[in-house]
Motif scaffolding. Structure first.
Motif, PDB file in Angstrom:
ATOM      1  N   ALA A 173      26.353  34.809  45.466  1.00 13.96           N
ATOM      2  CA  ALA A 173      27.015  35.423  46.585  1.00 13.96           C
ATOM      3  C   ALA A 173      28.065  36.870  46.749  1.00 13.96           C
ATOM      4  O   ALA A 173      28.390  37.110  47.459  1.00 13.96           O
ATOM      5  CB  ALA A 173      27.548  34.366  47.141  1.00 13.96           C
ATOM      6  N   GLY A 174      27.758  37.013  45.582  1.00 14.35           N
ATOM      7  CA  GLY A 174      28.422  39.017  44.628  1.00 14.35           C
ATOM      8  C   GLY A 174      28.772  38.824  43.671  1.00 14.35           C
ATOM      9  O   GLY A 174      27.820  37.998  42.598  1.00 14.35           O
ATOM     10  N   VAL A 175      29.644  39.306  43.220  1.00 10.38           N
ATOM     11  CA  VAL A 175      29.910  39.744  41.520  1.00 10.38           C
ATOM     12  C   VAL A 175      31.203  38.714  41.479  1.00 10.38           C
ATOM     13  O   VAL A 175      32.172  38.579  42.400  1.00 10.38           O
ATOM     14  CB  VAL A 175      30.431  41.396  41.251  1.00 10.38           C
ATOM     15  N   LEU A 176      30.405  37.772  40.831  1.00  9.79           N
ATOM     16  CA  LEU A 176      31.961  36.219  40.762  1.00  9.79           C
ATOM     17  C   LEU A 176      32.741  36.348  39.247  1.00  9.79           C
ATOM     18  O   LEU A 176      31.805  37.488  38.464  1.00  9.79           O
ATOM     19  CB  LEU A 176      30.529  35.300  40.087  1.00  9.79           C
ATOM     20  N   VAL A 182      34.128  35.375  44.401  1.00  5.95           N
ATOM     21  CA  VAL A 182      33.250  36.452  45.181  1.00  5.95           C
ATOM     22  C   VAL A 182      34.516  37.514  44.633  1.00  5.95           C
ATOM     23  O   VAL A 182      35.281  38.110  44.757  1.00  5.95           O
ATOM     24  CB  VAL A 182      32.519  37.065  46.478  1.00  5.95           C
ATOM     25  N   ILE A 183      34.150  38.717  43.644  1.00  2.00           N
ATOM     26  CA  ILE A 183      34.607  40.284  44.005  1.00  2.00           C
ATOM     27  C   ILE A 183      34.626  40.517  45.096  1.00  2.00           C
ATOM     28  O   ILE A 183      33.587  41.461  45.329  1.00  2.00           O
ATOM     29  CB  ILE A 183      35.569  40.415  42.435  1.00  2.00           C
ATOM     30  N   ASP A 184      35.447  41.071  46.064  1.00  2.00           N
ATOM     31  CA  ASP A 184      35.507  41.581  47.090  1.00  2.00           C
ATOM     32  C   ASP A 184      35.279  43.516  46.891  1.00  2.00           C
ATOM     33  O   ASP A 184      34.073  43.639  47.453  1.00  2.00           O
ATOM     34  CB  ASP A 184      36.665  41.851  48.089  1.00  2.00           C
ATOM     35  N   ARG A 185      35.497  44.115  46.349  1.00  2.40           N
ATOM     36  CA  ARG A 185      35.653  45.066  45.720  1.00  2.40           C
ATOM     37  C   ARG A 185      35.584  45.444  44.270  1.00  2.40           C
ATOM     38  O   ARG A 185      36.472  45.342  43.763  1.00  2.40           O
ATOM     39  CB  ARG A 185      36.399  46.111  46.799  1.00  2.40           C
ATOM     40  N   PHE A 225      25.355  40.551  47.372  1.00  6.77           N
ATOM     41  CA  PHE A 225      25.703  39.461  47.935  1.00  6.77           C
ATOM     42  C   PHE A 225      23.932  38.774  48.256  1.00  6.77           C
ATOM     43  O   PHE A 225      23.506  39.387  46.866  1.00  6.77           O
ATOM     44  CB  PHE A 225      25.297  40.196  49.728  1.00  6.77           C
ATOM     45  N   GLY A 226      24.467  37.737  48.375  1.00 12.79           N
ATOM     46  CA  GLY A 226      23.239  36.186  48.508  1.00 12.79           C
ATOM     47  C   GLY A 226      22.888  36.119  49.931  1.00 12.79           C
ATOM     48  O   GLY A 226      22.477  37.412  50.648  1.00 12.79           O
ATOM     49  N   PRO A 239      28.809  41.950  53.612  1.00  7.90           N
ATOM     50  CA  PRO A 239      29.279  41.103  52.649  1.00  7.90           C
ATOM     51  C   PRO A 239      29.195  40.299  51.091  1.00  7.90           C
ATOM     52  O   PRO A 239      28.898  42.124  50.598  1.00  7.90           O
ATOM     53  CB  PRO A 239      28.273  39.553  53.095  1.00  7.90           C
ATOM     54  N   GLY A 240      29.515  39.777  50.536  1.00  9.00           N
ATOM     55  CA  GLY A 240      29.910  39.907  49.778  1.00  9.00           C
ATOM     56  C   GLY A 240      30.503  40.620  48.301  1.00  9.00           C
ATOM     57  O   GLY A 240      31.756  41.132  48.902  1.00  9.00           O
ATOM     58  N   THR A 241      30.488  41.521  47.645  1.00  8.38           N
ATOM     59  CA  THR A 241      30.869  42.325  46.533  1.00  8.38           C
ATOM     60  C   THR A 241      30.477  43.822  47.281  1.00  8.38           C
ATOM     61  O   THR A 241      29.735  44.334  47.030  1.00  8.38           O
ATOM     62  CB  THR A 241      30.746  42.206  44.924  1.00  8.38           C
TER      63      THR A 241
END
Ligand code: IP8
Length: 246
Positions: A173-176, A182-185, A225-226, A239-241
Motif C-alpha cells: 500500500a506504499g513504502v512501509l 505506510v510512510i506518508d511522505r 500505492f497499492g 494515496p499511499g506514500t
C-alpha cells in the motif's frame, strides 16, 4: 493532463512462482484503468516472475552488462510473454492499449541514465491510445545490454512528456516502515533507508529502496500505492506514500 502509471511486476505476477500471472490482480488493474478519466495515460509494467528470474539466471541486472545474444533474447522472450498477456487483458477491458517496446527506443548511458526519443509516444497519446511499455533489456554504451527497470522508463517518460502525475502501483500500500505502517511522505532517502525491507523474490533492479532513490531524483512528486488505492490515484488523489525531494 498526462499521467504516467507504473504497474509493479510483483502486483500482476506471483513472484514466488516463475512465469505465473496473478490474473485476478491484472483484471483489477485493467478495470481501474478502463474506468479512469485522465486525458492521457502512459502505462509501464514491471517484470515480476517473468523478467527477473530469467535475467538473474543469465547474469543480467540493471548494473551488469551482457553481450550473449541468447541471454538478451531470453529476457526479451520472458518479458514479451508477460507483455502480451497484459495487452490482451487491457484491451479486453476496453482500454485502447498499444505496445511500445522500450529496447527499440532506449539506450543506457554509462552513468545508468536512459536516453531515447519519446516523440512517437507523444503521437500515440495524441491519437487517443494508451502506450504500454515495460521493463526491458536495452543497449548500453559499454557495448552490451543491460536491464532498464520499468521505474527508470516511467521516470524518463514522465520527464520527457512533462507528465503532471506519476504513480507506482505496487504489491504493497506504499513504502512501509518496519512496523508495516505506510510512510506518508519521503523527502530524503536517509530518513527511511533503515526502514525499507529488501524485495521479496528475485529482483534484478533493486526493489523498493532503489525505487525510492530513483524517485527522489525527479522534480515531479511521485506516489507509491497499492491496488486498493489505484482508483483513488486515477481520480486525481495522492494515496499511499508521496516521494518528493525537499
Ligand atoms: O520489474 C525489470 O523491470 P522492473 C524488467 O520494473 C526485467 O524492475 C527485464 C527484469
Amino acid at each position: 493532463m498526462t499521467t504516467v502509471l507504473k504497474i509493479g511486476g510483483s502486483l500482476i505476477t506471483d513472484k514466488s512462482d516463475s512465469h505465473t500471472i496473478d490474473e485476478r490482480m491484472l483484471d483489477r488493474v485493467a478495470a481501474a484503468i478502463a474506468g479512469a478519466d485522465p486525458d492521457a495515460i502512459v502505462l509501464v509494467h514491471g517484470g515480476g516472475s517473468f523478467g527477473h528470474p530469467v535475467a538473474a539466471a543469465h547474469g543480467i541486472t540493471d548494473r551488469d552488462i551482457v553481450c550473449d545474444p541468447r541471454a538478451i533474447n531470453a529476457v526479451v522472450a520472458a518479458m514479451t510473454t508477460l507483455h502480451e498477456t497484459v495487452l490482451e487483458v487491457l484491451t479486453d477491458a476496453g482500454v485502447p492499449a498499444v505496445s511500445v517496446p522500450p529496447r527499440a527506443i532506449y539506450r543506457k548511458r554509462t552513468d545508468g541514465t536512459l536516453e531515447g526519443s519519446t516523440e512517437t509516444i507523444a503521437e500515440i497519446l495524441a491519437a487517443g491510445f494508451i502506450p504500454v511499455l515495460h521493463g526491458d533489456v536495452v543497449v548500453h554504451d559499454a557495448a552490451g545490454f543491460s536491464v532498464a527497470s520499468g521505474d527508470g522508463i516511467a521516470l524518463h517518460l514522465a520527464g520527457a512528456l512533462e507528465a503532471d502525475r506519476i504513480g507506482l502501483c505496487t504489491g504493497v500500500a506504499g513504502v512501509l516502515d518496519r512496523d508495516g505502517k505506510v510512510i506518508d511522505r519521503i523527502e530524503r532517502f536517509g530518513e527511511v533507508a533503515d526502514a525499507i525491507d529488501d524485495p521479496e523474490g528475485t529482483d534484478v533492479t533493486g526493489g523498493m529502496a532503489r525505487k525510492v532513490q530513483t524517485l527522489l531524483e525527479m522534480s515531479t512528486p511521485a506516489t507509491i500505492f497499492g491496488i486498493e488505492q489505484l482508483d483513488t490515484f486515477l481520480a486525481g488523489n495522492r494515496p499511499g506514500t508521496t516521494v518528493s525531494r525537499a
